[in-house]
Enzyme design. Structure first.
Site: not given
Length: 300
Positions: A250-251
């Site tokens: 996600g990052d």
């Protein structure tokens, strides 16, 4: 300039165990130690993609020294606040038949440390991008996201927020440039279960109605959805590959979106595709995405 904030950085100690047995001595089959924390992951991936950023946050003790050292070796610029008491977290991630995580506590951050962070953020100027992500340790004010955004409101700084539940909902009034919940987090906000991209779209628009300018929703194997401030709704299927490690995916999507947005002079479709492929590239590898891996997925 791009800045990232990680309130509770860590060293991730990732160990592979063939057959984890509780109450017994277990032999490690593989191990790795790496700097972690959502904002730090974003800064690392941005560096891999060829974009400079400055990682902000709080570090303490010998673990904090090692986090800073690892980022220095990677060429990531940092401007952390040194905390006197305690130490930065060690998070143990055990990879066996089932994944188990044991997360540390973190240092004793004081009011003076928080003021030092505010002072650094006050130096940001119009055109800068600030990425705030991750949980807030108990020693910090629960509304620190809101305080930061209120202090920077109206200064032309594009703020990206990757957080859950109240941390995310409470900043919408400050019109963040981009928010990135996943479909489960989006569903929790509205107390619904969202499984398909079609189901996600109306709820992403609800967050936009509350103030978010652009809403990027990650959905793991189901792909992703982007609702833009220009009225576009973009959907993407997930690239094909074998998921090796979902930590940081996600990052990585956030980093890829920001990189794609800057490289295309604000083309949301290009930013979206770059974000999806960068998140997937990290999921398909043991480490975080590299430019080469992302370009290979984009070429498909």
């Amino acid at each position: 300039m791009i800045y990232t904030v990680t309130f509770n950085p860590c060293l991730d100690y990732v160990v592979g165990v063939d057959d984890l047995a509780l109450g017994a001595v277990n032999r490690v089959a593989s191990e790795a130690i790496m700097a972690g924390g959502k904002g730090i992951n974003v800064s690392i991936v941005l560096k891999n993609l060829g974009h400079a950023s400055c990682a902000l946050g709080f570090l303490a003790g010998f673990t904090g020294d090692e986090i800073a050292h690892q980022l220095q070796l990677m060429g990531v610029d940092t401007d952390f606040i040194g905390v006197e008491r305690g130490m930065s977290r060690i998070n143990v991630k055990i990879k066996a038949a089932e994944e188990t995580e044991i997360n540390g506590i973190g240092p004793d951050i004081t009011d003076a440390d928080v003021e030092a962070l505010y002072a650094k953020l006050d130096a940001l100027v119009s055109g800068d991008i600030l990425i705030i992500s991750g949980s807030v340790p108990a020693v910090l004010p629960g509304d620190i996201y809101e305080r930061i955004m209120a202090a920077l409101e109206g200064r032309g700084i594009r703020i990206v927020v990757d957080a859950t539940r109240d941390l995310l909902v409470n900043v919408l009034a400050y019109h963040p440039f981009l928010i990135k919940p996943n479909n489960h987090e989006l569903g929790e906000i509205f107390d619904v279960e969202l499984k398909t991209r079609a189901e996600v779209v109306p709820y992403a628009k609800k967050l936009q109605e509350r103030g978010a300018r652009n809403v990027l929703v990650s959905m793991a194997g189901e792909g992703a959805v982007l609702v833009t401030e220009t009225g576009e709704v973009l959907e993407a299927v997930a690239p094909v590959g074998t998921v090796v490690n979902s930590v940081g995916a996600g990052d990585s999507m956030v980093a890829g979106f920001v990189a794609g947005y800057l490289e295309s002079d604000g083309d949301f479709e290009r930013a979206f595709r770059m974000g999806v492929c960068t998140g997937s590239a990290s999921a398909f590898s043991l480490g975080l995405a590299t430019r080469e891996q992302v370009e290979e997925l984009l070429a498909r």
